[in-house]
Design a protein around this motif. Structure first.
Motif, PDB file in Angstrom:
ATOM      1  N   MET A   1      42.207  36.334  53.621  1.00 29.72           N
ATOM      2  CA  MET A   1      42.596  35.871  52.310  1.00 29.72           C
ATOM      3  C   MET A   1      43.886  36.564  51.892  1.00 29.72           C
ATOM      4  O   MET A   1      44.148  37.679  52.290  1.00 29.72           O
ATOM      5  CB  MET A   1      41.499  36.161  51.297  1.00 29.72           C
ATOM      6  CG  MET A   1      40.268  35.319  51.530  1.00 29.72           C
ATOM      7  SD  MET A   1      39.156  35.480  50.163  1.00 29.72           S
ATOM      8  CE  MET A   1      37.733  36.040  51.036  1.00 29.72           C
ATOM      9  N   ILE A   2      44.623  35.890  51.034  1.00 30.14           N
ATOM     10  CA  ILE A   2      45.901  36.419  50.579  1.00 30.14           C
ATOM     11  C   ILE A   2      45.886  36.582  49.069  1.00 30.14           C
ATOM     12  O   ILE A   2      45.487  35.679  48.343  1.00 30.14           O
ATOM     13  CB  ILE A   2      47.055  35.485  50.987  1.00 30.14           C
ATOM     14  CG1 ILE A   2      47.158  35.419  52.510  1.00 30.14           C
ATOM     15  CG2 ILE A   2      48.377  35.964  50.396  1.00 30.14           C
ATOM     16  CD1 ILE A   2      48.186  34.434  53.007  1.00 30.14           C
ATOM     17  N   ASN A   3      46.295  37.744  48.602  1.00 29.14           N
ATOM     18  CA  ASN A   3      46.485  38.014  47.177  1.00 29.14           C
ATOM     19  C   ASN A   3      47.877  38.598  47.057  1.00 29.14           C
ATOM     20  O   ASN A   3      48.082  39.795  47.227  1.00 29.14           O
ATOM     21  CB  ASN A   3      45.433  39.001  46.669  1.00 29.14           C
ATOM     22  CG  ASN A   3      45.629  39.351  45.205  1.00 29.14           C
ATOM     23  OD1 ASN A   3      46.528  38.851  44.540  1.00 29.14           O
ATOM     24  ND2 ASN A   3      44.788  40.236  44.709  1.00 29.14           N
ATOM     25  N   GLU A   4      48.860  37.727  46.802  1.00 20.88           N
ATOM     26  CA  GLU A   4      50.244  38.164  46.791  1.00 20.88           C
ATOM     27  C   GLU A   4      51.018  37.436  45.700  1.00 20.88           C
ATOM     28  O   GLU A   4      50.838  36.245  45.495  1.00 20.88           O
ATOM     29  CB  GLU A   4      50.871  37.879  48.156  1.00 20.88           C
ATOM     30  CG  GLU A   4      52.272  38.396  48.313  1.00 20.88           C
ATOM     31  CD  GLU A   4      52.775  38.204  49.729  1.00 20.88           C
ATOM     32  OE1 GLU A   4      52.633  39.153  50.525  1.00 20.88           O
ATOM     33  OE2 GLU A   4      53.273  37.111  50.028  1.00 20.88           O
ATOM     34  N   VAL A   5      51.867  38.181  45.010  1.00 21.25           N
ATOM     35  CA  VAL A   5      52.716  37.600  43.974  1.00 21.25           C
ATOM     36  C   VAL A   5      54.124  38.169  44.147  1.00 21.25           C
ATOM     37  O   VAL A   5      54.286  39.335  44.495  1.00 21.25           O
ATOM     38  CB  VAL A   5      52.166  37.883  42.556  1.00 21.25           C
ATOM     39  CG1 VAL A   5      52.129  39.357  42.262  1.00 21.25           C
ATOM     40  CG2 VAL A   5      52.965  37.168  41.501  1.00 21.25           C
ATOM     41  N   THR A   6      55.126  37.316  43.933  1.00 23.70           N
ATOM     42  CA  THR A   6      56.526  37.724  43.975  1.00 23.70           C
ATOM     43  C   THR A   6      57.173  37.295  42.674  1.00 23.70           C
ATOM     44  O   THR A   6      57.061  36.135  42.283  1.00 23.70           O
ATOM     45  CB  THR A   6      57.251  37.072  45.170  1.00 23.70           C
ATOM     46  OG1 THR A   6      56.572  37.411  46.376  1.00 23.70           O
ATOM     47  CG2 THR A   6      58.689  37.536  45.251  1.00 23.70           C
ATOM     48  N   LYS A  76      57.207  42.669  44.347  1.00 24.18           N
ATOM     49  CA  LYS A  76      56.182  42.078  45.193  1.00 24.18           C
ATOM     50  C   LYS A  76      54.911  42.892  44.988  1.00 24.18           C
ATOM     51  O   LYS A  76      54.954  44.127  44.956  1.00 24.18           O
ATOM     52  CB  LYS A  76      56.608  42.125  46.653  1.00 24.18           C
ATOM     53  CG  LYS A  76      55.656  41.409  47.569  1.00 24.18           C
ATOM     54  CD  LYS A  76      56.215  41.310  48.962  1.00 24.18           C
ATOM     55  CE  LYS A  76      55.240  40.532  49.812  1.00 24.18           C
ATOM     56  NZ  LYS A  76      55.751  40.310  51.146  1.00 24.18           N
ATOM     57  N   GLY A  77      53.796  42.218  44.804  1.00 23.55           N
ATOM     58  CA  GLY A  77      52.548  42.931  44.573  1.00 23.55           C
ATOM     59  C   GLY A  77      51.348  42.039  44.710  1.00 23.55           C
ATOM     60  O   GLY A  77      51.431  40.925  45.238  1.00 23.55           O
ATOM     61  N   SER A  78      50.232  42.518  44.207  1.00 19.22           N
ATOM     62  CA  SER A  78      48.986  41.752  44.228  1.00 19.22           C
ATOM     63  C   SER A  78      48.418  41.713  42.813  1.00 19.22           C
ATOM     64  O   SER A  78      48.683  42.590  41.997  1.00 19.22           O
ATOM     65  CB  SER A  78      47.982  42.384  45.200  1.00 19.22           C
ATOM     66  OG  SER A  78      47.750  43.732  44.865  1.00 19.22           O
ATOM     67  N   ILE A  79      47.641  40.687  42.543  1.00 21.27           N
ATOM     68  CA  ILE A  79      47.069  40.484  41.211  1.00 21.27           C
ATOM     69  C   ILE A  79      45.711  41.166  41.129  1.00 21.27           C
ATOM     70  O   ILE A  79      44.878  41.027  42.027  1.00 21.27           O
ATOM     71  CB  ILE A  79      46.918  38.978  40.907  1.00 21.27           C
ATOM     72  CG1 ILE A  79      48.288  38.307  40.927  1.00 21.27           C
ATOM     73  CG2 ILE A  79      46.232  38.762  39.574  1.00 21.27           C
ATOM     74  CD1 ILE A  79      48.231  36.802  40.786  1.00 21.27           C
ATOM     75  N   ILE A  96      46.946  42.518  35.902  1.00 19.81           N
ATOM     76  CA  ILE A  96      47.882  43.557  36.333  1.00 19.81           C
ATOM     77  C   ILE A  96      48.485  43.144  37.674  1.00 19.81           C
ATOM     78  O   ILE A  96      47.774  42.659  38.545  1.00 19.81           O
ATOM     79  CB  ILE A  96      47.156  44.910  36.538  1.00 19.81           C
ATOM     80  CG1 ILE A  96      46.446  45.352  35.277  1.00 19.81           C
ATOM     81  CG2 ILE A  96      48.087  45.976  37.067  1.00 19.81           C
ATOM     82  CD1 ILE A  96      47.294  45.986  34.251  1.00 19.81           C
ATOM     83  N   ILE A  97      49.780  43.348  37.809  1.00 20.27           N
ATOM     84  CA  ILE A  97      50.427  43.193  39.110  1.00 20.27           C
ATOM     85  C   ILE A  97      50.537  44.591  39.705  1.00 20.27           C
ATOM     86  O   ILE A  97      51.221  45.454  39.157  1.00 20.27           O
ATOM     87  CB  ILE A  97      51.843  42.570  38.990  1.00 20.27           C
ATOM     88  CG1 ILE A  97      51.812  41.275  38.193  1.00 20.27           C
ATOM     89  CG2 ILE A  97      52.474  42.393  40.366  1.00 20.27           C
ATOM     90  CD1 ILE A  97      50.955  40.188  38.756  1.00 20.27           C
ATOM     91  N   ARG A  98      49.815  44.848  40.788  1.00 24.31           N
ATOM     92  CA  ARG A  98      49.854  46.149  41.449  1.00 24.31           C
ATOM     93  C   ARG A  98      51.002  46.140  42.453  1.00 24.31           C
ATOM     94  O   ARG A  98      51.000  45.376  43.409  1.00 24.31           O
ATOM     95  CB  ARG A  98      48.524  46.424  42.143  1.00 24.31           C
ATOM     96  CG  ARG A  98      48.405  47.845  42.474  1.00 24.31           C
ATOM     97  CD  ARG A  98      47.115  48.581  42.270  1.00 24.31           C
ATOM     98  NE  ARG A  98      46.294  48.399  41.109  1.00 24.31           N
ATOM     99  CZ  ARG A  98      44.973  48.250  41.171  1.00 24.31           C
ATOM    100  NH1 ARG A  98      44.368  48.201  42.322  1.00 24.31           N
ATOM    101  NH2 ARG A  98      44.281  48.146  40.065  1.00 24.31           N
TER     102      ARG A  98
END
Length: 163
Positions: A1-6, A76-79, A96-98
């Motif tokens: 699974m992917i948890n990624e935000v840019t 770049k982080g994860s939610i 939160i964006i970690r």
């Protein structure tokens, strides 16, 4: 699974830093992203979205040193979602964006790029500009290692950013 935000956006206020007894630290800041679009009448509209970003450990100290209000960042982080109770004991959820990686997009002048401890050391030693340039980097930093680089993928081409 992917948890990624840019995200690419501007810092809304200077980051806040908290240090813990175990030596760990966390930096938190708000990042605003802006979406521009045309409405049905052809008028340009802007939609601002605010994001809370947090960085732990060494990235927190880098954020503390280099990031200021108004800076443009590539983040770049994860939610992550945090639940808490407010003053009225109502359960709330915060997104939160970690932080996993960051790149400063705001150009810096040469003076802004030089850490303050380097400038202080130069003043204490009374070195001329030519002597300062001749000093090796490690001596210039007073024996301190350079700050670690936070890994970041290269920025996409501008054509890739158009939606």
């Amino acid at each position: 699974m992917i948890n990624e935000v840019t995200l690419i956006g501007n810092v809304g206020a200077d980051p806040t830093i908290r240090c813990f007894e175990n030596g760990n630290s966390v930096a938190k800041f708000r990042l605003v992203t802006t979406e521009r679009y045309k409405d049905k009448d052809g008028n340009t509209r802007e939609l601002n979205e605010w994001h809370t970003v947090e960085a732990w450990g060494k990235p927190a100290s880098i954020i503390d040193q280099y990031v200021r209000k108004g800076d443009r960042l590539y983040v770049k982080g994860s939610i992550h979602y945090e639940e808490y109770s407010d003053r009225d004991n109502i359960k709330r959820t915060q997104t939160i964006i970690r932080l996993q990686g960051v790149k400063l997009l705001t150009p810096r002048t040469k003076e802004e790029q030089t850490p303050p401890q380097v400038e202080q050391l130069k003043k204490e030693l009374g070195l001329t500009a030519e002597q300062q340039q001749a000093q090796p980097r490690q001596q210039e930093l007073g024996g301190m290692p350079e700050p670690p680089k936070v890994p970041m993928p290269p920025l996409p081409d501008i054509e890739d950013l158009l939606f």
